[in-house]
Design a protein around this motif. Structure first.
Motif, PDB file in Angstrom:
ATOM      1  N   LEU A 129      12.208   3.361  19.848  1.00  0.00           N
ATOM      2  CA  LEU A 129      13.347   2.854  18.549  1.00  0.00           C
ATOM      3  C   LEU A 129      12.946   3.238  17.021  1.00  0.00           C
ATOM      4  CD1 LEU A 129      16.101   1.516  17.890  1.00  0.00           C
ATOM      5  CD2 LEU A 129      14.735  -0.673  17.865  1.00  0.00           C
ATOM      6  N   GLY A 130      11.731   2.931  16.957  1.00  0.00           N
ATOM      7  CA  GLY A 130      11.020   3.373  15.732  1.00  0.00           C
ATOM      8  C   GLY A 130      11.041   4.850  15.339  1.00  0.00           C
ATOM      9  N   ASN A 131      10.771   5.578  16.505  1.00  0.00           N
ATOM     10  CA  ASN A 131      10.543   7.060  16.369  1.00  0.00           C
ATOM     11  C   ASN A 131      11.967   7.510  16.139  1.00  0.00           C
ATOM     12  OD1 ASN A 131       8.025   7.094  16.847  1.00  0.00           O
ATOM     13  ND2 ASN A 131       8.057   7.668  18.895  1.00  0.00           N
ATOM     14  N   THR A 132      13.018   6.804  17.037  1.00  0.00           N
ATOM     15  CA  THR A 132      14.371   7.327  16.715  1.00  0.00           C
ATOM     16  C   THR A 132      14.830   6.978  15.169  1.00  0.00           C
ATOM     17  OG1 THR A 132      15.046   6.942  19.039  1.00  0.00           O
ATOM     18  CG2 THR A 132      16.845   6.903  17.654  1.00  0.00           C
ATOM     19  N   LEU A 133      14.699   6.067  14.771  1.00  0.00           N
ATOM     20  CA  LEU A 133      15.112   5.778  13.299  1.00  0.00           C
ATOM     21  C   LEU A 133      14.437   6.726  12.487  1.00  0.00           C
ATOM     22  CD1 LEU A 133      14.862   1.943  13.273  1.00  0.00           C
ATOM     23  CD2 LEU A 133      16.833   3.317  13.540  1.00  0.00           C
ATOM     24  N   ILE A 134      13.216   7.056  12.521  1.00  0.00           N
ATOM     25  CA  ILE A 134      12.667   8.123  11.770  1.00  0.00           C
ATOM     26  C   ILE A 134      13.287   9.337  11.919  1.00  0.00           C
ATOM     27  CG2 ILE A 134      10.625   9.531  11.197  1.00  0.00           C
ATOM     28  CD1 ILE A 134       8.822   6.939  12.004  1.00  0.00           C
ATOM     29  N   TYR A 135      13.575   9.659  13.087  1.00  0.00           N
ATOM     30  CA  TYR A 135      14.367  11.083  13.390  1.00  0.00           C
ATOM     31  C   TYR A 135      15.733  10.986  12.772  1.00  0.00           C
ATOM     32  CZ  TYR A 135      10.889  12.135  17.249  1.00  0.00           C
ATOM     33  OH  TYR A 135       9.813  12.381  17.929  1.00  0.00           O
ATOM     34  N   GLY A 136      16.436   9.951  12.905  1.00  0.00           N
ATOM     35  CA  GLY A 136      17.795   9.945  12.288  1.00  0.00           C
ATOM     36  C   GLY A 136      17.966   9.695  10.775  1.00  0.00           C
ATOM     37  N   PHE A 137      17.281   8.955  10.238  1.00  0.00           N
ATOM     38  CA  PHE A 137      17.219   8.755   8.735  1.00  0.00           C
ATOM     39  C   PHE A 137      16.197   9.841   8.019  1.00  0.00           C
ATOM     40  CE2 PHE A 137      18.424   4.441   9.746  1.00  0.00           C
ATOM     41  CZ  PHE A 137      19.633   4.124   9.318  1.00  0.00           C
ATOM     42  N   GLY A 138      15.300  10.208   8.486  1.00  0.00           N
ATOM     43  CA  GLY A 138      14.328  11.211   8.126  1.00  0.00           C
ATOM     44  C   GLY A 138      15.159  12.503   7.973  1.00  0.00           C
ATOM     45  N   SER A 139      15.635  12.752   9.105  1.00  0.00           N
ATOM     46  CA  SER A 139      16.524  14.070   9.158  1.00  0.00           C
ATOM     47  C   SER A 139      17.825  13.997   8.064  1.00  0.00           C
ATOM     48  CB  SER A 139      16.866  14.500  10.463  1.00  0.00           C
ATOM     49  OG  SER A 139      15.942  14.775  11.373  1.00  0.00           O
ATOM     50  N   THR A 140      18.173  12.810   8.148  1.00  0.00           N
ATOM     51  CA  THR A 140      19.542  12.664   7.462  1.00  0.00           C
ATOM     52  C   THR A 140      19.176  12.845   5.720  1.00  0.00           C
ATOM     53  OG1 THR A 140      20.712  11.199   8.953  1.00  0.00           O
ATOM     54  CG2 THR A 140      21.461  11.372   6.776  1.00  0.00           C
ATOM     55  N   ILE A 141      18.255  12.177   5.597  1.00  0.00           N
ATOM     56  CA  ILE A 141      17.806  12.214   3.846  1.00  0.00           C
ATOM     57  C   ILE A 141      17.379  13.533   3.690  1.00  0.00           C
ATOM     58  CG2 ILE A 141      16.135  11.497   2.402  1.00  0.00           C
ATOM     59  CD1 ILE A 141      16.041   8.961   3.831  1.00  0.00           C
ATOM     60  N   LEU A 142      16.621  14.359   4.304  1.00  0.00           N
ATOM     61  CA  LEU A 142      16.302  15.906   4.016  1.00  0.00           C
ATOM     62  C   LEU A 142      17.334  16.593   4.126  1.00  0.00           C
ATOM     63  CD1 LEU A 142      12.776  15.843   5.804  1.00  0.00           C
ATOM     64  CD2 LEU A 142      13.128  15.653   3.534  1.00  0.00           C
ATOM     65  N   GLN A 143      18.112  16.652   4.990  1.00  0.00           N
ATOM     66  CA  GLN A 143      19.103  17.456   5.326  1.00  0.00           C
ATOM     67  C   GLN A 143      20.183  17.398   4.208  1.00  0.00           C
ATOM     68  OE1 GLN A 143      20.773  16.931   9.224  1.00  0.00           O
ATOM     69  NE2 GLN A 143      18.931  17.731  10.153  1.00  0.00           N
ATOM     70  N   ASN A 144      20.492  16.156   3.600  1.00  0.00           N
ATOM     71  CA  ASN A 144      21.349  16.170   2.709  1.00  0.00           C
ATOM     72  C   ASN A 144      20.969  16.340   1.287  1.00  0.00           C
ATOM     73  OD1 ASN A 144      24.180  14.534   3.381  1.00  0.00           O
ATOM     74  ND2 ASN A 144      22.463  14.035   4.998  1.00  0.00           N
ATOM     75  N   LEU A 145      19.597  15.936   0.948  1.00  0.00           N
ATOM     76  CA  LEU A 145      19.143  16.309  -0.167  1.00  0.00           C
ATOM     77  C   LEU A 145      18.885  17.950  -0.365  1.00  0.00           C
ATOM     78  CD1 LEU A 145      16.330  13.896  -0.794  1.00  0.00           C
ATOM     79  CD2 LEU A 145      18.577  13.938  -1.965  1.00  0.00           C
TER      80      LEU A 145
ATOM     81  N   GLY B 195       1.048  10.601  17.664  1.00  0.00           N
ATOM     82  CA  GLY B 195       2.634  10.532  18.000  1.00  0.00           C
ATOM     83  C   GLY B 195       3.178  10.570  16.424  1.00  0.00           C
ATOM     84  N   ILE B 196       2.853   9.952  15.320  1.00  0.00           N
ATOM     85  CA  ILE B 196       3.136   9.927  14.195  1.00  0.00           C
ATOM     86  C   ILE B 196       3.431  11.262  13.391  1.00  0.00           C
ATOM     87  CG2 ILE B 196       1.334   9.351  12.726  1.00  0.00           C
ATOM     88  CD1 ILE B 196       5.010   8.265  12.058  1.00  0.00           C
ATOM     89  N   ARG B 197       2.342  11.885  13.589  1.00  0.00           N
ATOM     90  CA  ARG B 197       2.298  13.562  13.081  1.00  0.00           C
ATOM     91  C   ARG B 197       3.345  14.327  13.995  1.00  0.00           C
ATOM     92  NH1 ARG B 197      -3.909  15.007  12.255  1.00  0.00           N
ATOM     93  NH2 ARG B 197      -3.131  16.978  11.929  1.00  0.00           N
ATOM     94  N   ALA B 198       3.328  14.000  15.336  1.00  0.00           N
ATOM     95  CA  ALA B 198       4.389  14.780  16.060  1.00  0.00           C
ATOM     96  C   ALA B 198       6.009  14.365  15.585  1.00  0.00           C
ATOM     97  CB  ALA B 198       4.297  14.510  17.408  1.00  0.00           C
ATOM     98  N   VAL B 199       6.073  13.278  15.312  1.00  0.00           N
ATOM     99  CA  VAL B 199       7.407  12.876  14.812  1.00  0.00           C
ATOM    100  C   VAL B 199       7.574  13.440  13.448  1.00  0.00           C
ATOM    101  CG1 VAL B 199       8.682  10.687  13.863  1.00  0.00           C
ATOM    102  CG2 VAL B 199       7.275  10.716  15.880  1.00  0.00           C
ATOM    103  N   ILE B 200       6.753  13.460  12.856  1.00  0.00           N
ATOM    104  CA  ILE B 200       7.086  13.938  11.412  1.00  0.00           C
ATOM    105  C   ILE B 200       7.227  15.459  11.332  1.00  0.00           C
ATOM    106  CG2 ILE B 200       6.078  14.602   9.260  1.00  0.00           C
ATOM    107  CD1 ILE B 200       4.624  11.769   9.310  1.00  0.00           C
ATOM    108  N   LEU B 201       6.604  16.076  12.271  1.00  0.00           N
ATOM    109  CA  LEU B 201       6.898  17.593  12.271  1.00  0.00           C
ATOM    110  C   LEU B 201       8.099  18.118  13.055  1.00  0.00           C
ATOM    111  CD1 LEU B 201       3.297  18.965  13.617  1.00  0.00           C
ATOM    112  CD2 LEU B 201       4.642  19.628  11.692  1.00  0.00           C
ATOM    113  N   ILE B 202       8.513  17.116  13.977  1.00  0.00           N
ATOM    114  CA  ILE B 202       9.789  17.298  14.774  1.00  0.00           C
ATOM    115  C   ILE B 202      10.696  17.233  13.661  1.00  0.00           C
ATOM    116  CG2 ILE B 202      11.334  16.583  16.461  1.00  0.00           C
ATOM    117  CD1 ILE B 202       8.834  16.086  18.120  1.00  0.00           C
ATOM    118  N   THR B 203      10.774  16.075  12.906  1.00  0.00           N
ATOM    119  CA  THR B 203      11.679  15.702  11.781  1.00  0.00           C
ATOM    120  C   THR B 203      12.165  16.751  11.136  1.00  0.00           C
ATOM    121  OG1 THR B 203      11.253  13.456  12.274  1.00  0.00           O
ATOM    122  CG2 THR B 203      12.469  14.114  10.130  1.00  0.00           C
TER     123      THR B 203
END
Length: 288
Positions: A65-81, A148-156
């Motif tokens: 769930l924590g990873n999913t929130l990072i994928y969701g909000f991280g991608s949304t913020i970066l893509q929109n900016l 795991g967190i490095r993989a999550v950041i790279l995927i995002t």
């Protein structure tokens, strides 16, 4: 009255498809979530709500769930900016802007799974493109996805780069629909570029912002393909998303009932996140 009835009749096929492919599968998933089932046999044991209670003591659920929130909000913020910045730049008139628009949008044409496979060969430890470049400068290879967190950041980051073109197109459409008379009137009043951007452009772009944010957020929260191809949920299941965790529960762990319960919960979570955000942004839309 006859026109309204006619429009309702025309909407019936779409409503039937909605019921067939969304409502019925969701109801069936809720039914399966009440059972202990391995996904293959005819034997199913009724558990009631036990599968749902088990979710709250599942450590992997909270991690995914924590990873999913990072994928969701991280991608949304970066893509929109970056999407808005690219749209503002590519909305200007200069030679080659159409070619740049195509170049930014082009990654979307590649399937997410294929894009993940391509980027995996950039970040892998042995023979990866990034480590080969580092070796030229006599630098030790880096295990880019060591945790795991490095993989999550790279995927995002990869997901944000691939789909930034979608935001760019949405914002370009919004910018080109803003009448020039508002900007011209503002300039006559002595408004500078920064004030014009925050007081005129952004308020009139709210419909585009709403569309881009909600689409990106939903896509990020249900991310699956990119994770499968780049990390397979590793290391040690540290980059799992809810979607991928559900797949592992069903096919690897043979806990189909629990997977169905987690699927229902994930849908509820996505709705609880996206609906208030959509409502918040929609209330800030202005007519022009």
């Amino acid at each position: 009255m006859k026109k309204e009835r006619k429009y309702m009749m025309m909407a019936i096929p779409a409503m039937l498809l909605l019921v067939l492919f969304i409502v019925l599968p969701l109801l069936n998933a809720f039914r399966l979530s009440m059972f202990k089932w391995n996904g293959y046999s005819q034997k199913m044991s009724f558990l009631g709500l036990d599968n749902y209670f088990s979710i709250f003591t599942d450590k992997l659920f909270y991690q995914s769930l924590g990873n999913t929130l990072i994928y969701g909000f991280g991608s949304t913020i970066l893509q929109n900016l970056f999407g808005l910045a690219l749209a503002l730049f590519l909305n200007m008139k200069f030679s080659g802007r159409n070619l740049l628009r195509v170049a930014v949008y082009l990654p979307i044409m590649v399937a997410q799974f294929i894009m993940g496979q391509i980027m995996y060969y950039f970040v892998q430890f042995q023979g990866g493109v990034f480590n080969e470049i580092l070796s030229i400068f006599s630098h030790e290879p880096i295990y880019w996805m060591e945790t795991g967190i490095r993989a999550v950041i790279l995927i995002t980051l990869v997901n944000s780069w691939q789909y930034v073109g979608l935001c760019m197109v949405v914002y370009l459409a919004g910018l080109q629909n803003i009448p020039d008379m508002y900007r011209e009137a503002a300039r006559l009043d002595g408004v500078n570029r920064v004030q014009e951007f925050f007081n005129i452009t952004i308020p009139l772009l709210v419909p585009s912002i709403t569309t881009a944010v909600v689409i990106n957020l939903i896509n990020g929260l249900k991310m699956y393909d990119m994770i499968v191809s780049m990390s397979s949920g590793g290391p040690n299941r540290g980059s799992l998303s809810l979607s991928y965790y559900i797949q592992l529960l069903y096919f690897n762990d043979e806990r189909a009932g629990y997977a169905a319960a987690l699927g229902v919960i994930s849908i509820v979570i996505i709705m609880l996140i996206t609906l208030p955000i959509n409502r918040f942004l929609s209330k800030r839309e202005v007519e022009y």
